[in-house]
Write a protein that holds these residues in place. Structure first.
Motif, PDB file in Angstrom:
ATOM      1  N   TRP A 159       0.880  -1.159   0.000  1.00  9.08           N
ATOM      2  CA  TRP A 159       0.000   0.000   0.000  1.00  9.08           C
ATOM      3  C   TRP A 159       0.923   1.215   0.000  1.00  9.08           C
ATOM      4  N   CYS A 160       0.413   2.369  -0.356  1.00 11.10           N
ATOM      5  CA  CYS A 160       1.342   3.498  -0.440  1.00 11.10           C
ATOM      6  C   CYS A 160       0.698   4.821  -0.084  1.00 11.10           C
ATOM      7  N   GLY A 161       1.559   5.767   0.258  1.00 16.50           N
ATOM      8  CA  GLY A 161       1.171   7.152   0.442  1.00 16.50           C
ATOM      9  C   GLY A 161       1.695   7.964  -0.729  1.00 16.50           C
ATOM     10  N   MET A 162       0.842   8.814  -1.284  1.00 15.70           N
ATOM     11  CA  MET A 162       1.216   9.679  -2.402  1.00 15.70           C
ATOM     12  C   MET A 162       0.830  11.116  -2.055  1.00 15.70           C
ATOM     13  N   ILE A 163       1.599  12.072  -2.586  1.00 19.08           N
ATOM     14  CA  ILE A 163       1.366  13.484  -2.297  1.00 19.08           C
ATOM     15  C   ILE A 163       1.351  14.271  -3.596  1.00 19.08           C
ATOM     16  N   VAL A 164       0.397  15.173  -3.725  1.00 19.57           N
ATOM     17  CA  VAL A 164       0.359  16.103  -4.850  1.00 19.57           C
ATOM     18  C   VAL A 164       0.449  17.526  -4.314  1.00 19.57           C
ATOM     19  N   GLY A 165       1.061  18.401  -5.098  1.00 16.07           N
ATOM     20  CA  GLY A 165       1.163  19.803  -4.696  1.00 16.07           C
ATOM     21  C   GLY A 165       2.545  20.251  -4.306  1.00 16.07           C
ATOM     22  N   PHE A 166       3.568  19.433  -4.609  1.00 15.94           N
ATOM     23  CA  PHE A 166       4.939  19.878  -4.387  1.00 15.94           C
ATOM     24  C   PHE A 166       5.240  21.079  -5.291  1.00 15.94           C
ATOM     25  N   ASP A 167       6.271  21.817  -4.975  1.00 16.02           N
ATOM     26  CA  ASP A 167       6.646  22.978  -5.789  1.00 16.02           C
ATOM     27  C   ASP A 167       6.978  22.580  -7.219  1.00 16.02           C
ATOM     28  N   ASN A 168       7.459  21.361  -7.412  1.00 20.50           N
ATOM     29  CA  ASN A 168       7.814  20.894  -8.749  1.00 20.50           C
ATOM     30  C   ASN A 168       6.655  20.209  -9.472  1.00 20.50           C
ATOM     31  N   ASP A 169       5.473  20.248  -8.877  1.00 12.76           N
ATOM     32  CA  ASP A 169       4.289  19.664  -9.505  1.00 12.76           C
ATOM     33  C   ASP A 169       3.508  20.747 -10.246  1.00 12.76           C
ATOM     34  N   ASP A 170       3.021  20.394 -11.432  1.00 13.52           N
ATOM     35  CA  ASP A 170       2.004  21.212 -12.086  1.00 13.52           C
ATOM     36  C   ASP A 170       0.801  20.311 -12.339  1.00 13.52           C
ATOM     37  N   THR A 171      -0.141  20.744 -13.134  1.00 15.72           N
ATOM     38  CA  THR A 171      -1.375  19.976 -13.282  1.00 15.72           C
ATOM     39  C   THR A 171      -1.184  18.630 -13.983  1.00 15.72           C
TER      40      THR A 171
END
Length: 519
Positions: free
Chosen positions: A319-331
């Motif tokens: 199972w895993c944890g994922m994150i969106v919204g880092f400074d290097n992330d765009d849409t």
């Protein structure tokens, strides 16, 4: 003698809470908080202790008003309910103390309400406070000068828990993590030097869990493998205990991705009957991993997909944890996340928006550049103001990603890829043990078949969406025809119940378009 009541507030509906699935399983809560039975064990015997978990029973405030001390714990997502409970108690003149993860990072949150607070670990400060209270000289703030020596921690009072209400029990082997992820508060609270209990301590706790009627244990360590050499010894001893006792307990736990680099460690985890490992993968975007100082996930011995599949092939469901919204992330990150999950056959991905917890390096960095929303009541679901997308784009992309991940076809395709195409062997060590004990194997198969059939009937009766019920019937029939194993069928039906929770939760988020602040 003091009459002490220790309280865990209720959670709002959450990914891990399984609130929509719990009635199907005949339970009220997924797992008991680990700290309450431990605090009860740390309490001198002259005091009387009662545990109240609002997730399995209503709080009787009139009864609490008769206590000498009410202790309240709580995570970040429980903080508003903590305030409500404290206000109710203070209106009745109750002496209230507060500890746990939230007050440890936001010490002023309960100013003017709490009579005492506990920052960080409390193995020495809790008994110290009780002695101070007895002599009428208690302080307001308690914080240990040194990290807890884990070899001195007593067996938690599992006997005080209403264990029949929980899906799992909780047990702790170690504290601390050697890594330095920018967003994480674990190293703030527990430090970067892993500290372990002895094998004798752990096995005594396993025996106590077993006596309390628990058969599945969540090893709550934030990174079980922080000290690989030491945990290997511990796991080998747990394996020996499992063999001796006939594998009475199954475990799931949390570990870092560098687990994939150690074949011996994976073998020992499987041998100890660890069946599931939650890994903080966070992102397929390597620049985001570097930004977060998640260096242990950056290319090392293969891609992240290859390393995840190696852990799965070793016999551990991931199972895993994922994150969106880092400074290097765009849409584009939302599609990249969905593609990654599809490539790894991970069914359970806890996705969250990047959030800045007080006292973490991330919080300090973003506060310094004015990128924190300090309104405790805002509804974007995070206090972080993203760099390369708007807050609306982050929120809507996150909600869309959750809907995509728990689209029935996408979810069950991953299940079938892992369990049919790749023939994943859930509980490999116990299965091998049962092959050498045919009578026990037959009994286990009958038990699994009965549980699978009973849970499936509950799904067909209680899931209101006819199309979803049809999906469950079709997918379970395919599983039964392709791999008619009672153990696999029970796991698969549990996956249906879990899917129902995640599916329902993601649809509810989509309909609201606003999110409870979870940082």
């Amino acid at each position: 003698m003091a009459n002490i009541v220790l309280v865990n507030p209720r959670f709002e509906v959450s990914y891990w809470g399984l609130e929509h699935a719990l009635p199907l399983l005949g339970k009220k809560c997924n797992v008991p908080t680990a700290c309450l039975p431990l605090l009860a064990a740390l309490t001198p015997p002259e005091h009387h202790v009662t545990l109240v978990d609002e997730n399995v029973e209503e709080i009787d405030f009139d009864t609490l008003a008769q206590a000498d001390i009410v202790g309240l714990t709580g995570m970040i997502v429980q903080r508003r309910r903590m305030l409500e409970i404290i206000n109710e108690l203070k209106a009745r003149g109750v002496f209230v103390v507060v500890g746990g993860p939230w007050v440890s990072v936001q010490e002023d949150y309960f100013d003017g309400l709490a009579d005492a607070i506990f920052v960080g670990e409390a193995e020495t400060t809790w008994p110290q406070f009780l002695d101070d209270w007895k002599h009428g000289r208690h302080q307001y703030r308690y914080e240990q000068a040194e990290r807890t020596d884990m070899t001195t921690v007593p067996v938690p009072r599992y006997d005080l828990l209403k264990t029949k209400n929980y899906v799992f029990g909780s047990v702790q082997f170690s504290r601390g993590c050697p890594f330095q992820c920018e967003f994480c508060d674990i190293i703030v609270t527990f430090g970067r030097k892993p500290r372990l209990k002895t094998s004798a301590q752990v096995i005594a706790e396993l025996e106590a869990m077993r006596t309390a009627g628990l058969s599945i244990g969540f090893i709550v360590d934030d990174n079980l493998i922080g000290n690989k050499a030491a945990v290997k010894v511990l796991l080998a001893d747990v394996h020996a205990w499992q063999e001796r006792e006939g594998y009475p307990l199954q475990f799931f736990t949390e570990a870092s991705l560098n687990l994939a680099e150690d074949d011996e460690l994976m073998e020992l985890m499987v041998a100890a009957n660890v069946t599931v490992v939650f890994i903080g993968i966070e992102s397929p975007n390597e620049d985001s991993l570097k930004e977060a100082k998640k260096y242990q996930n950056v290319k090392k011995g293969g891609t992240i997909v290859e390393r995840v599949r190696k852990v799965q092939d070793a016999g551990l469901e991931v199972w895993c944890g994922m994150i969106v919204g880092f400074d290097n992330d765009d849409t584009r990150i939302f599609k990249e996340q969905a593609d990654f999950i599809g490539q790894t056959d991970i069914m359970h991905a806890m996705v969250g928006m990047l959030a800045a917890i007080p006292k973490t390096p991330l919080h300090a960095r973003l506060k310094g550049v004015g990128r924190l929303d300090l309104d405790d009541e805002q509804t974007f679901g995070t206090n972080v103001i993203p760099l390369n997308m708007s807050r609306d784009e982050l929120r809507d992309g996150y909600i869309g990603l959750m809907r995509d991940l728990y689209n029935p076809d996408f979810y069950f395709d991953r299940l079938e890829n892992l369990y049919l195409t790749r023939e994943f062997d859930f509980g490999r060590a116990r299965n091998a043990y049962l092959r050498h004990h045919p009578w026990r194997r037959r009994r286990a198969q009958l038990f699994d078949a009965a549980r699978a059939f009973g849970l499936f009937l509950l799904l067909m009766k209680n899931v209101p969406d006819a199309q979803l019920r049809q999906v469950y019937r079709r997918r379970m029939w395919k599983m039964l025809r392709s791999r008619p194993n009672p153990g696999v069928m029970f796991v698969s039906v549990v996956k249906c119940a879990t899917h129902y929770h995640h599916y329902t939760m993601s649809r509810e988020m989509s309909e609201r378009r606003t999110l409870v602040n979870t940082f």
